[in-house]
Motif scaffolding. Sequence first.
Motif: not given
Lengths: 110, 110, 110, 110
Positions: B75, B78-79, B102
């Motif tokens: 997460a 990905c963010e 995310a």
Amino acid sequence: MARLAPEMQACIDTCLDCYKTCLSTATHHCLEAGGKHTEPAHFRLMLACAEICRTSAHVMLLGTEHHTATCRACAEICERCAQNCERVGDMEDCVRTCRACAESCRRMAV
Amino acid sequence: MARLAPEMQACIDTCLDCYKTCLSTATHHCLEAGGKHTEPAHFRLMLACAEICRTSAHVMLLGTEHHTATCRACAEICERCAQNCERVGDMEDCVRTCRACAESCRRMAV
Amino acid sequence: MARLAPEMQACIDTCLDCYKTCLSTATHHCLEAGGKHTEPAHFRLMLACAEICRTSAHVMLLGTEHHTATCRACAEICERCAQNCERVGDMEDCVRTCRACAESCRRMAV
Amino acid sequence: MARLAPEMQACIDTCLDCYKTCLSTATHHCLEAGGKHTEPAHFRLMLACAEICRTSAHVMLLGTEHHTATCRACAEICERCAQNCERVGDMEDCVRTCRACAESCRRMAV
């Protein structure tokens, strides 16, 4: 290896050692011993530990600053794997290697 | 796939989608466009995102409860990848897929 | 995914399906059933099949023409895994998925 | 590592060395140099070589006899990567490491 800080190079090698130890111990020692060594929770954790160690090394090799996220995950899973291997017993190599990897990744995660 | 909770199966597929999008976008769109698309920090983050998405899916497939650690790392990366792809521009697919991944991993990380 | 030929996109998805099936069947069905399902040769082959399927997809996603080498290895290992799963029994999903993946990879290997 | 034949242990380490060299050279040296170093065909082959080296090591660690298929694919891709790195120039480490890995994997593939 390309120009990486010595402490990071050491952590990469520690992660790959732990990957090799967990994967080969699971598929040789554990599968051959059976019993509590192939208990699902233990065996899955051994494979998860091998996977995150490999990925922790990979993200450090890539050279992105976001290795902190994967080192943190690696430290956490290695620590759990070490505890679980102690509980199962007859897994001294794994316990030692996972502890060393958790310690090294914790230092790289900050 | 073996008996996994539907929400986890969905998260596995979202992670593998994000892995495919980041890897193929990096090695097709970005390598061919050049310029800011092959800027080291951006390109490394794309490859790191592909790697942790693949590993996040892997640890969920293994069925260990410790997927929370890898979902959390996924997460986070990905963010960052979504934010960086927005900054670089012309990366709408990656932005959307990384945000979705995310979001899905955050729910599985608790 | 970036611009890849439709037949290659289908093969990538077939490989990732086979990866998911082999890995989750090994660590859920096989570990829980025990007996011949955790026989070392069978279990190792399941994990090897998951690994080469994942890598076969990866090399196709990268877009290098050298995916022929990894597709050939994948077809060979999937075929052996299908045969071995038939021998062990109660592994119909794996047999079917490995056969489909072997067939698809054989076509991409030429 | 668990009880593996010394020649196989050596090949595992050679594969992991080649993986580390290809991945870190691609994302440090090549991305920073640009020009022909980020030419898509070259860069994708570097990443494909890193991936199959990692997987070749993995399948040997698993202990299945089917490592012959992955060693064969690894030898083929390493040989192509060495040739291509020679053509690009200023990639001596990669050329040497890929040649050594191709040679070692060819011996394990029979």
